[in-house]
Design a protein around this motif. Structure first.
Motif, mmCIF file in Angstrom:
data_model
loop_
_atom_site.group_PDB
_atom_site.id
_atom_site.type_symbol
_atom_site.label_atom_id
_atom_site.label_comp_id
_atom_site.label_asym_id
_atom_site.label_seq_id
_atom_site.Cartn_x
_atom_site.Cartn_y
_atom_site.Cartn_z
ATOM 1 N N UNK A 754 1.065 -1.044 0.050
ATOM 2 C CA UNK A 754 0.295 -0.330 0.140
ATOM 3 C C UNK A 754 0.884 1.422 0.173
ATOM 4 N N UNK A 755 0.490 2.178 -0.509
ATOM 5 C CA UNK A 755 1.672 3.262 -0.950
ATOM 6 C C UNK A 755 0.515 4.685 -0.555
ATOM 7 N N UNK A 756 0.493 5.457 0.221
ATOM 8 C CA UNK A 756 0.361 6.297 1.049
ATOM 9 C C UNK A 756 1.106 7.661 0.164
ATOM 10 N N UNK A 757 0.134 8.775 -0.853
ATOM 11 C CA UNK A 757 0.507 9.637 -1.175
ATOM 12 C C UNK A 757 -0.229 10.845 -0.475
ATOM 13 N N UNK A 758 0.692 12.287 -0.105
ATOM 14 C CA UNK A 758 0.042 13.066 0.372
ATOM 15 C C UNK A 758 -0.987 13.771 -0.836
ATOM 16 N N UNK A 759 -2.188 14.779 -0.470
ATOM 17 C CA UNK A 759 -2.498 15.380 -1.033
ATOM 18 C C UNK A 759 -1.784 16.457 -1.589
ATOM 19 N N UNK A 760 -0.490 17.032 -1.459
ATOM 20 C CA UNK A 760 0.464 17.765 -2.793
ATOM 21 C C UNK A 760 0.490 17.009 -3.762
ATOM 22 N N UNK A 761 0.134 15.915 -4.440
ATOM 23 C CA UNK A 761 0.263 15.061 -5.083
ATOM 24 C C UNK A 761 -0.800 14.663 -6.852
ATOM 25 N N UNK A 762 -1.963 15.536 -5.753
ATOM 26 C CA UNK A 762 -2.464 15.645 -6.845
ATOM 27 C C UNK A 762 -4.678 15.283 -6.848
ATOM 28 N N UNK A 763 -4.223 14.635 -6.014
ATOM 29 C CA UNK A 763 -5.400 13.034 -5.646
ATOM 30 C C UNK A 763 -6.114 13.443 -4.448
ATOM 31 N N UNK A 764 -7.126 13.553 -4.477
ATOM 32 C CA UNK A 764 -8.089 13.390 -3.189
ATOM 33 C C UNK A 764 -8.559 15.056 -2.680
ATOM 34 N N UNK A 786 0.540 10.882 -10.648
ATOM 35 C CA UNK A 786 1.715 11.497 -9.428
ATOM 36 C C UNK A 786 3.247 10.989 -10.776
ATOM 37 N N UNK A 787 2.579 11.561 -11.335
ATOM 38 C CA UNK A 787 4.036 11.771 -12.095
ATOM 39 C C UNK A 787 5.182 12.358 -12.116
ATOM 40 N N UNK A 788 4.266 13.645 -11.741
ATOM 41 C CA UNK A 788 5.247 15.178 -11.101
ATOM 42 C C UNK A 788 5.312 15.086 -9.485
ATOM 43 N N UNK A 789 5.223 14.224 -8.607
ATOM 44 C CA UNK A 789 4.895 14.105 -7.312
ATOM 45 C C UNK A 789 6.100 14.161 -6.892
ATOM 46 N N UNK A 790 6.587 14.979 -6.064
ATOM 47 C CA UNK A 790 8.018 15.442 -4.948
ATOM 48 C C UNK A 790 7.885 15.189 -4.196
ATOM 49 N N UNK A 791 8.160 14.689 -3.408
ATOM 50 C CA UNK A 791 8.145 14.529 -1.585
ATOM 51 C C UNK A 791 8.358 12.924 -1.089
ATOM 52 N N UNK A 792 7.589 12.766 0.056
ATOM 53 C CA UNK A 792 7.793 11.171 1.197
ATOM 54 C C UNK A 792 6.224 10.300 0.819
ATOM 55 N N UNK A 793 6.486 9.119 -0.061
ATOM 56 C CA UNK A 793 5.912 8.458 -0.712
ATOM 57 C C UNK A 793 5.846 6.881 0.780
ATOM 58 N N UNK A 794 4.869 6.733 1.329
ATOM 59 C CA UNK A 794 4.473 5.964 2.232
ATOM 60 C C UNK A 794 4.287 4.531 2.024
ATOM 61 N N UNK A 795 4.965 3.658 2.072
ATOM 62 C CA UNK A 795 4.646 1.857 1.655
ATOM 63 C C UNK A 795 5.206 0.923 2.829
#
Length: 933
Positions: A754-764, A786-795
């Motif tokens: 499971x991979x969690x992206x912050x809202x900054x990734x452009x979703x939700x 998430x192609x242009x997402x820069x940040x920390x994703x939590x696996x």
């Protein structure tokens, strides 16, 4: 006692002049209110501090203030972030504006040295000090020193040539125009034309002025050329200047220009620091392009060299087709050496004295133009290098060698100047790859290049310097910056202990290089590579040794302390230096001369008689027996060195990829060993040092494990991995080295994360993280969202472990091997690790809510043994990628209007290469067990 009252007369022997300079420096280099670096000569004292090294070993960062347009709340926030990231301090460097004024965002470009700017400096100093950080200040904006206060008569100077063709039978000719800031030095006449003439056939003449800018000349039957030598100015402007700091680069050979700069710029800057002066004041690399003259050069030349330069001016330039003979070479050597002496006496010594008088220290990158020498570094309190060239001639090794010779225990380096490209492409592994080369060159303090101040509200990833990596908290992989800086701090501290122990010295033939220099490019460091070639350096390193540089100045003042001296293609050398070398050999030292032996006088005066002395002394030196030898070329150095001296550290394989540097303590020797290549190394290492006890030190933790004290040491290094071998007379507080069986896969974790992206990734919805199921591990750039997402994703992943799987073995979370890249790309230029990680680009690993460690360099694995429990376990991997992905997701700034307003002061580097890079956990990921034997 002032420098002026101790000045050595021009006729004094060179050895005395150097000795006096060394003595003066010893009296002036220490700063009374700064703590001395923690240096120990006892290994167990060192080992006790490895887990938590002293703060003064932490890396610094260059802090770019764009505009300058800075605000106190953001200054304070960034200072606290620096501390949290493991930096030990910062160097304030005001540079060009990045944006127009914007009241809504609090952006106001204020003039350099204005009250607003100085108030910001004062605030940054107080806040940095309050947070326990070191604060340095560059004594200018941009580089080299200069600005609007430098008028034409204080600007960097050079000599130029103007030619006028005189037709056959002409009675007059047009004189060249001499502008404000210029002066006609001399005129010559001779056969030829403006494009081709023989400088040896030119005759010195005195032009007879006529009206309308013409001069008379006796009629002659053949056409002639008039050659005029004119003292002029380079016209160079300060590079990357802040608002209000634009102007000429100052004349570093002029005491008047230097003093004027100190009064006008440095004094107001220091007043802003109040009763807490900066730890150091800084001068960047000397890049005063084209300089080779100053107002009183002719007088100084005659006083120092004993003859008039004017009749020999054509020899400096050499007419087309003329070889540089002994006469021309001797004159050029004298001319260039005079420049070195002037920059030493009129720039370096005054700057160092000025700093000491104000209870700070002068930190200087002492290479480039004007032609400073390796030994010029002796004149500054804190020498600094630049450039990661470990296996070729190195500007960094100039500084570290001087530090070793002249007693400077801390030698810094501007690091990561050209690390990967474009901005926001550099990785933590890139940092380590370059940093290890710096350590191998003798560096023990890193200065990151650098940290861009970024105003709040700036579109991410924020500001970037036009040609550099970014190391601030706008980088997603900031989550492992404390780990990266922890490694750098530990190694910096370790490489300060005891004394340097390089066994080979390479003689820098300054006089030969001086003799080859021509107007417009007078730089020892730029031309020394022709003597100290990559092949020569590789031969020494691959023979199992590290090296320092020495030069004639250091030999005269200090002798030679290294067991072996290599002299690469030395032809010009003073007899008194040869006498010193003869004494060195009589004392047991060994010399390997490459290609030639000294045969010429260094300079012009009495060259024939002195050359005869050189030949006799050189012949006697190289007839002393087996301790001296001459080899034909660079390729023969390794074999000759092997015959002269046992390897300090010899590998059974992968010799060129692995480097080492040794420090010697009273009761121990410390070897820092680094794999500088992108493939795994398995080799045996034999060391020359014999001590009773041995241990391996983990650079990431400082923990010691016992090693065999005799025989060869098995060395297993992942790509770009480093280790430390400690050999000691005293027993070491080291754990018994565990022995493990072959690794066995306990669980394949390559699926169903499971991979969690912050809202900054452009979703939700706003402020709500989104979660995805990755049935197979892949780059998150494969998903358009998430192609242009820069940040920390939590696996995250739940795994079940039974007691039998963990009992009696070490359990590792293994992210898999990386991928070596085949060849260094031509674009971008600069340093990078030629290796692609299986986890892009760094991660923190958390098991059952507890941090297991960080993953940012090979081998990509974390020990999770103590955190696993029988039953269900939650694995969390917080993966950070590159900020360049976000940069690629929006249009780049248009600096056209900024350039219209302020002039084009920068061009962002390699913007055509901006594109999303693979991101995330790419696999394979496995839980691996290794039986404890």
């Amino acid at each position: 006692m002032s420098k002026r009252s101790m000045r050595v007369p021009a006729a004094a022997p060179r050895a005395l002049a150097v000795a006096c300079a060394v003595a003066m420096l010893a009296m002036s280099s220490a700063r009374a209110d700064s703590p001395a670096p923690v240096v120990s000569n006892k290994i167990n004292d060192v080992a006790a501090r490895l887990a938590s090294p002293p703060a003064d070993a932490r890396p610094l960062t260059r802090w770019w203030w764009f505009g300058p347009a800075v605000a106190k709340p953001e200054l304070e926030r960034e200072i606290k972030a620096m501390k949290q990231g493991g930096f030990g301090g910062f160097e304030i460097q005001p540079v060009y504006p990045m944006e127009h004024d914007d009241t809504a965002r609090g952006i106001k470009n204020v003039p350099y040295l204005s009250n607003e700017f100085l108030d910001a400096v004062s605030f940054a100093n107080r806040t940095g000090r309050a947070n326990g950080l070191r604060v340095d200040m560059t004594l200018a904006s941009g580089w080299p020193y200069g600005g609007p206060h430098i008028g034409i008569n204080h600007a960097a100077a050079r000599l130029r040539v103007a030619t006028v063709e005189v037709p056959a039978g002409a009675a007059s000719y047009a004189l060249p125009v001499v502008m404000n800031g210029e002066r006609l030095i001399a005129a010559f006449a001779g056969p030829g034309n403006a494009k081709q003439y023989d400088s040896t056939a030119l005759a010195l003449v005195t032009p007879k002025a006529l009206p309308a800018g013409r001069a008379s000349i006796a009629a002659a039957g053949a056409p002639r050329v008039m050659v005029f030598y004119i003292a002029t100015r380079t016209g160079q402007q300060v590079k990357r200047a802040a608002l209000g700091a634009e102007g000429f680069v100052l004349d570093h050979l002029s005491r008047g220009a230097v003093d004027h700069h100190l009064r006008t710029v440095a004094e107001p800057l220091l007043k802003a620091f109040g009763k807490q002066p900066p730890y150091a004041v800084f001068s960047d690399s000397l890049e005063v392009y084209g300089t080779d003259w100053t107002e009183d050069f002719l007088q100084e030349f005659k006083k120092r060299r004993g003859y008039d330069l004017v009749p020999h001016l054509p020899s400096l330039f050499s007419g087309k087709g003329e070889a540089i003979g002994n006469t021309a070479g001797g004159v050029r050597r004298d001319w260039a050496l005079t420049q070195t002496e002037l920059v030493n006496e009129r720039y370096l010594i005054p700057m160092n004295d000025w700093a000491k008088a104000r209870k700070t220290q002068f930190r200087s990158q002492t290479y480039g133009e004007p032609a400073v020498s390796m030994s010029s570094n002796r004149l500054v309190a804190l020498p600094e290098g630049e450039g990661p060239q470990h296996r070729s001639f190195s500007f960094t090794r100039l500084a570290t060698s001087a530090g070793h010779l002249y007693g400077r225990p801390v030698i810094s380096a501007e690091t990561w100047t050209w690390l990967n490209s474009p901005a926001f492409s550099a990785t933590p592994l890139d940092m380590k790859a370059e940093a290890d080369r710096m350590l191998l060159s003798g560096v023990n303090l890193f200065v990151a290049h650098g940290w861009p101040y970024t105003p709040p509200g700036t579109i991410e990833p924020g500001y970037a310097f036009y040609a550099a990596a970014v190391f601030n908290d706008h980088n997603p992989w900031w989550n492992v910056m404390p780990d990266v800086n922890g490694y750098l701090t530990r190694m910096s501290y370790l490489m300060r202990q005891g004394e340097p122990a390089n066994q080979v010295a390479v003689f820098l033939p300054n006089d030969d290089v001086y003799a080859s220099l021509v107007p417009g490019k007078v730089s020892l460091s730029a031309e020394m590579h022709k003597h100290v070639t990559p092949q020569l350096t590789e031969q020494i390193l691959d023979a199992g040794h590290n090296l320092d540089y020495v030069d004639a100045e250091s030999v005269l003042a200090l002798g030679v302390k290294h067991p072996v001296l290599v002299m690469p293609h030395v032809t010009r050398l003073a007899p008194e230096v040869i006498d010193k070398l003869a004494a060195y050999v009589r004392g047991g030292g060994k010399i390997i001369a490459v290609g030639s032996t000294p045969s010429l006088a260094p300079g012009f005066v009495d060259a024939q008689r002195i050359s005869a002395r050189v030949v006799v002394a050189s012949k006697a030196l190289f007839a002393q027996g087996p301790n001296v030898q001459v080899v034909a070329n660079d390729a023969a150095v390794g074999a000759a060195l092997g015959a002269a001296l046992a390897p300090d550290l010899k590998l059974s394989s992968h010799v060129s990829e692995v480097g080492f540097v040794r420090r010697k303590l009273l009761d121990a020797d410390i070897y820092f060993i680094a794999n500088t290549g992108n493939t795994e190394v398995k080799a045996n290492a034999a060391v020359a040092v014999k001590r009773a006890h041995a241990a391996w030190m983990d650079p990431d933790s400082g923990k010691l494990t016992r090693a065999a004290s005799t025989g060869e040491h098995a060395l297993h290094l992942a790509p770009y991995e480093s280790r430390v071998l400690v050999l000691s007379d005293a027993p070491l507080a080291a754990a018994e080295a565990p022995r493990y069986g072959a690794p066995a896969v306990l669980a394949d974790l390559g699926r169903d994360w499971k991979v969690s992206f912050p809202a900054a990734a452009g979703q939700g919805a706003a402020g709500v993280a989104t979660e995805h199921n990755f049935a197979e591990l892949r780059s998150w750039t494969d998903n358009e969202a998430t192609r242009h997402f820069s940040g920390v994703a939590v696996y995250t992943k739940e795994i079940t472990v039974n007691a039998g799987q963990t009992a009696g073995q070490r359990v590792m979370l293994d992210f898999g091997p990386g991928t070596p890249l085949a060849a260094t790309p031509k674009v971008p230029a600069g340093m990078r690790a030629m290796y692609e990680s299986p986890i892009r680009e760094a991660a923190q690993v958390v098991v059952n809510g507890k941090r297991a460690g960080a993953v940012w360099h090979p081998p990509y694995r974390v020990d999770v043994t103590s955190l696993l429990a029988p039953g269900s376990n939650r694995i969390e991997v917080r993966v950070a990628n590159l900020a360049v992905n976000t940069l690629a997701g929006h249009a780049l700034p248009d600096y056209r209007l900024l350039s219209v307003r302020y002039g084009q002061r920068f061009v962002p580097q390699d913007t055509e290469l901006i594109a999303p890079r693979p991101a995330g956990m790419l696999g394979p990921v496995k839980l691996v067990g290794e039986k404890i034997l």
